[in-house]
Design a protein around this motif. Structure first.
Motif, PDB file in Angstrom:
ATOM      1  N   ARG A 126      -0.435   6.922   3.249  1.00  0.00           N
ATOM      2  CA  ARG A 126      -1.569   7.830   3.254  1.00  0.00           C
ATOM      3  C   ARG A 126      -1.199   9.100   3.990  1.00  0.00           C
ATOM      4  O   ARG A 126      -0.549   9.050   5.031  1.00  0.00           O
ATOM      5  N   SER A 156       0.831  -1.204   0.000  1.00  0.00           N
ATOM      6  CA  SER A 156       0.000   0.000   0.000  1.00  0.00           C
ATOM      7  C   SER A 156       0.866   1.253   0.000  1.00  0.00           C
ATOM      8  O   SER A 156       1.904   1.316   0.670  1.00  0.00           O
ATOM      9  N   GLU A 216      -4.928  -1.385   5.891  1.00  0.00           N
ATOM     10  CA  GLU A 216      -3.814  -1.496   4.951  1.00  0.00           C
ATOM     11  C   GLU A 216      -3.746  -2.864   4.273  1.00  0.00           C
ATOM     12  O   GLU A 216      -3.107  -2.991   3.220  1.00  0.00           O
ATOM     13  N   ASN A 217      -4.371  -3.859   4.855  1.00  0.00           N
ATOM     14  CA  ASN A 217      -4.215  -5.222   4.341  1.00  0.00           C
ATOM     15  C   ASN A 217      -5.548  -5.967   4.327  1.00  0.00           C
ATOM     16  O   ASN A 217      -5.644  -7.096   4.796  1.00  0.00           O
TER      17      ASN A 217
END
Length: 674
Positions: free
Chosen positions: A7, A4, A137-138
């Motif tokens: 952010r 990712s 994130e996952n």
């Protein structure tokens, strides 16, 4: 899954967004349907325009919104004590007297003074007991299928006892740009992201518990939670009703045409007297690619090319070039039994196939069931189904068959004023009301088609084409229906239609174009939902109260709040109408809201604002519990104009936006909204 991208946190943006809905809403909810020619090419009459007036105080209102102030709205006049209590008008139910929540652009849920609210459940919260904790994130499809889904629209609530209840929530659609860092479209998306999005559709059933005897409810997080369930785009559904098994519903995977997989784009809904949920499959067209170019597919807005979501990359049934009948298995009212976690949900073909906003039921005078439904598209129609069999209290098995036999109708409306008195500006005709009469035109029963050239199954699968042929009245995105529990009158939210031209105005279409929406009131003849004729009134023509073309059932407009884009409706036990909105940021420059308005008595039309939702969120739900101690609302797509890397909303937890369900209650134990 690729690593990712980082952010970056940022503060919410202040100020309205362009257009009625945001560009992201148009893309993800309906596949930019409003940017394409309307699917309805019939010559049928129109219904429901709203003039695209220029707000007389637009710049002043924007200034008040940014500062959270209210001077431009003349709020001294909005005090309950200031309203006209003139003689001669009955007052049959408690009048809302809470202090209005003022228009704003805050990144929060705001409720009136004396009230509190609580976030019950968020996207990604565990639903099934073995669900993993949410990991933004996952995220994986396996995890998402056990967790609370994405955008939350309709909510239904079923009490188990005084302290426990079951909450059903629709998960209408997904905003992949907010869910996955680095997302740039379905054609390039990681395949697991697409699978996650599919698992985030459908609905959730979660068990709630009351907090200390108040109107607050919270998620049950311990124990077996036997009722908790996720419905997704892959859940098996039984196809029921007269169209079940028809050749248009048969596929390679289901050669008998009786078992579908999944439900998608579930918008509004309703609860039945026998304890089930009715959920509407709305903008199903956007999930499919490769549609053949013919009348049936174009009438439903299907693309002959490729959609942005590209679900066909992980499930070939969404490629109509390979599986042309798969799309015919979506666009129905689906019925779910929240009390039986082992039950198979049902697609009710007898209620027709179109872009269902939802369905809400009323009992007829002789005990049958009438279901009212809107087709959420510009220039489309309103429908009613009346069952053959009667509702039998306590007979669940019998009642689960009620929606399979009966008659499906579509509405035609006519005004009662001279045409020259309806000039498109919203000026009232000489009789002082936008009103008239209507007729429910039969399309088919479960055994007989009333449309020339259509079989029963063809009416139910190609319902829009059948309704075109009988001359139904074109309307402006008819969304939620709700019968009043006090009077039995039926109300419909007409959200907007800026494509309507001024010259298309008539009495039921008082303004054009329709930027702000309006409310329709239907009074069935004989007060019987089985009637085939009715009268109608437009009690609220939405917009800025200071705009001369708005109308609030004749109530003093200096004492009401602004409203635009009415979407979902509900009633409280006193008979007051609650209206949630979807589009106020673009049309009025303020966050979407939840409003309350009496529809009977001398305060009919006195619209007040009970709540506002976060930045770029839509106000969904809403639902008032039977004891009127709680309001559930479901802000969906907060921060919709942002991305995972650069969010424009941080609601509800201050890190990234998560669609959620909220309950609000009066801290002193009073009935909410009174």
């Amino acid at each position: 899954m690729p690593e990712s991208a980082p952010r970056r946190r940022m503060l919410p943006l202040i100020g309205g967004v362009g257009g009625g809905r945001s560009a992201k809403t148009c893309l993800y909810r309906c596949g930019n349907a409003c940017f394409h020619p309307e699917p309805n090419k019939s010559d049928n009459a129109y219904f429901g325009d709203i003039f695209q007036g220029v707000l007389s105080r637009r710049s002043a209102l924007k200034g008040a919104l940014v500062g959270g102030g209210a001077g431009a709205l003349g709020l001294a006049a909005l005090s309950p004590a200031a309203a006209d209590r003139g003689p001669g008008r009955p007052h049959p139910s408690p009048r809302p007297t809470f202090k209005n929540v003022l228009p704003n652009n805050r990144d929060e849920v705001s409720v009136p003074e004396g009230y509190d609210h609580h976030v019950i459940v968020r996207w990604g919260d565990p639903v099934l007991p073995d669900a993993p904790e949410f990991d933004f994130e996952n995220q994986t499809a396996e995890a998402q299928a056990k967790q609370f889904g994405y955008n939350c629209d309709y909510v239904g609530f079923f009490t188990l006892d005084d302290e426990r209840g079951l909450l059903w929530v629709n998960h209408e659609y997904t905003n992949e740009e907010l869910m996955f860092a680095g997302y740039s479209g379905g054609a390039e998306a990681d395949l697991e992201w697409i699978r996650v999005a599919m698992a985030a559709h459908g609905g959730s059933i979660v068990e709630l518990e009351r907090v200390d005897g108040t109107g607050q409810w919270r998620l049950v997080t311990e124990g077996e939670r036997p009722f908790n369930r996720r419905i997704t785009a892959d859940t098996p559904f039984r196809i029921a009703g007269p169209a079940a098994g028809h050749e248009l519903l048969r596929t390679e995977a289901d050669p008998e045409g009786v078992l579908a997989r999944g439900t998608i784009n579930n918008c509004a809904g309703g609860m039945t007297p026998w304890g089930t949920v009715l959920s509407g499959e709305e903008n199903f067209h956007q999930y499919f690619v490769g549609a053949p170019d013919n009348e049936a597919t174009s009438r439903y807005g299907l693309s002959t090319g490729y959609s942005g979501r590209r679900w066909d990359r992980v499930d070939e049934r969404f490629d109509l070039a390979r599986h042309p009948n798969e799309v015919n298995r979506f666009g129905y009212i689906v019925e779910i039994d929240p009390h039986d976690p082992d039950s198979t949900p049902v697609k009710r073909t007898m209620l027709g196939r179109f872009k269902h906003e939802g369905a809400n039921v009323n009992l007829t005078e002789d005990g049958r069931v009438a279901a009212y439904m809107g087709d959420d598209e510009r220039f489309d129609y309103i429908y009613k189904f009346v069952s053959d069999k009667k509702y039998v209290e306590g007979s669940h098995k019998h009642n689960m068959t009620l929606l399979d036999t009966g008659t499906l109708y579509v509405a035609r409306l006519e005004g009662n004023s001279p045409a020259e008195e309806i000039d498109g500006t919203g000026a009232l005709p000489s009789d002082g009301e936008f009103d008239g009469t209507g007729e429910w035109l039969p399309l088919c029963s479960d055994t007989e088609s009333f449309v020339e050239g259509f079989s029963v199954a063809e009416v139910l699968i190609h319902t829009r084409l059948a309704a075109d042929k009988v001359g139904a009245t074109k309307m402006d995105r008819p969304e939620d229906f709700e019968p009043s529990p006090v009077t039995g009158k039926v109300y419909c939210a007409l959200t907007n239609n800026s494509a309507r031209e001024p010259g298309q105005a008539d009495e039921p279409n008082p303004r054009g174009p329709n930027k702000y929406g309006h409310i329709l009131e239907i009074i069935e003849d004989g007060a019987d939902s089985a009637a085939t004729t009715f009268s109608w009134i437009v009690p609220i023509v939405c917009g800025d109260p200071e705009d001369d073309s708005t109308y609030y059932a004749g109530f003093d407009k200096s004492k009401v709040m602004p409203i635009s884009a009415p979407d979902n409706l509900t009633f409280d036990k006193h008979g007051n109408l609650w209206i949630s909105t979807d589009g106020q940021p673009g049309s009025l420059g303020m966050n979407d809201s939840l409003h309350v308005v009496p529809v009977e008595g001398r305060f009919r039309g006195e619209l007040r604002t009970f709540a506002t939702v976060p930045v770029e969120a839509e106000t969904c739900g809403p639902l008032v519990t039977k004891d009127q101690k709680t309001v559930f609302l479901a802000p969906q797509h907060p921060g919709e104009n942002g991305t995972a890397e650069e969010p424009t909303s941080l609601w509800p937890d201050g890190d990234f936006p998560r669609p959620s369900v909220v309950c609000a209650w009066h801290k002193g134990g009073r009935d909410v909204g009174t």
